[in-house]
Scaffold this active site. Structure first.
Site, mmCIF file in Angstrom:
data_model
loop_
_atom_site.group_PDB
_atom_site.id
_atom_site.type_symbol
_atom_site.label_atom_id
_atom_site.label_comp_id
_atom_site.label_asym_id
_atom_site.label_seq_id
_atom_site.Cartn_x
_atom_site.Cartn_y
_atom_site.Cartn_z
ATOM 1 N N CYS A 135 0.891 -1.135 -0.025
ATOM 2 C CA CYS A 135 0.019 0.120 -0.046
ATOM 3 C C CYS A 135 0.877 1.187 -0.168
ATOM 4 O O CYS A 135 2.035 1.291 0.626
ATOM 5 C CB CYS A 135 -0.813 -0.009 1.308
ATOM 6 N N ASP A 136 0.533 2.366 -0.685
ATOM 7 C CA ASP A 136 0.888 3.655 -0.496
ATOM 8 C C ASP A 136 0.112 4.692 -0.546
ATOM 9 O O ASP A 136 -1.167 4.462 -1.336
ATOM 10 C CB ASP A 136 2.217 3.776 -1.575
ATOM 11 N N SER A 137 0.142 6.012 0.109
ATOM 12 C CA SER A 137 -1.073 6.934 0.133
ATOM 13 C C SER A 137 -0.160 8.358 -0.211
ATOM 14 O O SER A 137 0.963 8.482 0.348
ATOM 15 C CB SER A 137 -1.554 7.030 1.370
ATOM 16 N N GLY A 181 -3.057 3.643 -2.844
ATOM 17 C CA GLY A 181 -2.736 2.485 -3.815
ATOM 18 C C GLY A 181 -2.726 1.354 -3.199
ATOM 19 O O GLY A 181 -2.091 1.045 -2.131
#
Length: 254
Positions: A91-93, A128
């Site tokens: 995950c990435d933000s 994501g």
């Protein structure tokens, strides 16, 4: 790999490629068994390379594409480092404000500047998610690798300079996307969220459910043993674990 929650007699199937306390807490609150294998990547270098490649074709990476790219890199790296057999989630933000991508401030000065720009305004938080099915074929593994991005609008309060300085002084905003955590000290500074609320924490449970369905898994299959039911069955109370009283035993001394 780090196991999260109470000790299990088996490895959790879901492996989270993140050290984010918010993401771990989101999974834990949903009673989803998981382990963690954080990876440390040069995110700036990855994005610079991808932007250069996109520019050669006359394209530009959108914020949603950027977080998906980083989520994929994390999931794939965690898969390489793991012992195999897991369903790996990366995950990435990032926060988008006026077309500008706002990642982790890293410094107090930058965090202060960003909060002064964000206060009283609304941005879009992109998270994501990338899934790698690394299970063995005999265990139902598909070898699939795919992902998607969850986005929501976040409205910030009109903070005073004093509030911004106090928040930055805590150090909390320095290492988180957008410089805030809705489930932390910045909670009072978020006036509203339009869209998937879990996306603000960086892990969308509805999106995770859809991704798991893509490899033939139901999210309920990842629930902890004894997960809560409608009547509360499965919940363990400390008092409930005491041994039952023996009616034939002598009363204890006062």
């Amino acid at each position: 790999m780090t196991q999260v929650g109470a000790p299990l007699d088996h490895d959790p199937l879901l492996l989270l490629a993140s050290a984010s306390a918010g993401r771990r807490a989101t999974l834990a609150a949903a009673r989803i068994e998981h382990g963690t294998l954080p990876v440390d990547l040069d995110e700036d270098a990855l994005l610079d390379s991808a932007r250069t490649a996109a520019a050669l074709t006359g394209d530009a990476l959108s914020p949603a594409e950027q977080v998906l790219l980083l989520a994929r890199a994390k999931a794939e790296e965690a898969t390489r480092r793991s012992e195999g057999g897991y369903v790996v989630l990366g995950c990435d933000s990032m926060l988008e404000l006026d077309g500008e991508v706002i990642g982790k401030p890293h410094t107090a000065e930058r965090a202060r500047e960003r909060w002064r720009a964000m206060r009283g305004r609304t941005g879009v938080l992109h998270s994501g998610h990338w899934l790698v099915d690394d299970r063995d074929e005999e265990d139902g593994g598909t070898g699939a690798t795919f992902g998607a991005t969850a986005s929501c609008s976040v409205s910030f309060a009109q903070l005073t300079d004093e509030e911004i300085d106090a928040y930055v002084a805590t150090g909390e905003p320095l290492g988180v996307a957008g410089g805030f955590t809705i489930d932390g000290l910045a909670g009072p500074f978020i006036e509203g969220v339009d869209g998937d609320p879990h996306a603000v924490v960086g892990l969308s449970l509805p999106l995770l459910r859809r991704l798991l369905a893509g490899i033939g898994l139901g999210v309920h299959e990842l629930w902890e043993d004894g997960a809560l039911t409608a009547d509360g069955a499965g919940a363990v109370d400390v008092e409930d674990t005491a041994a039952p009283e023996d009616p034939t035993a002598e009363p204890s001394a006062p």
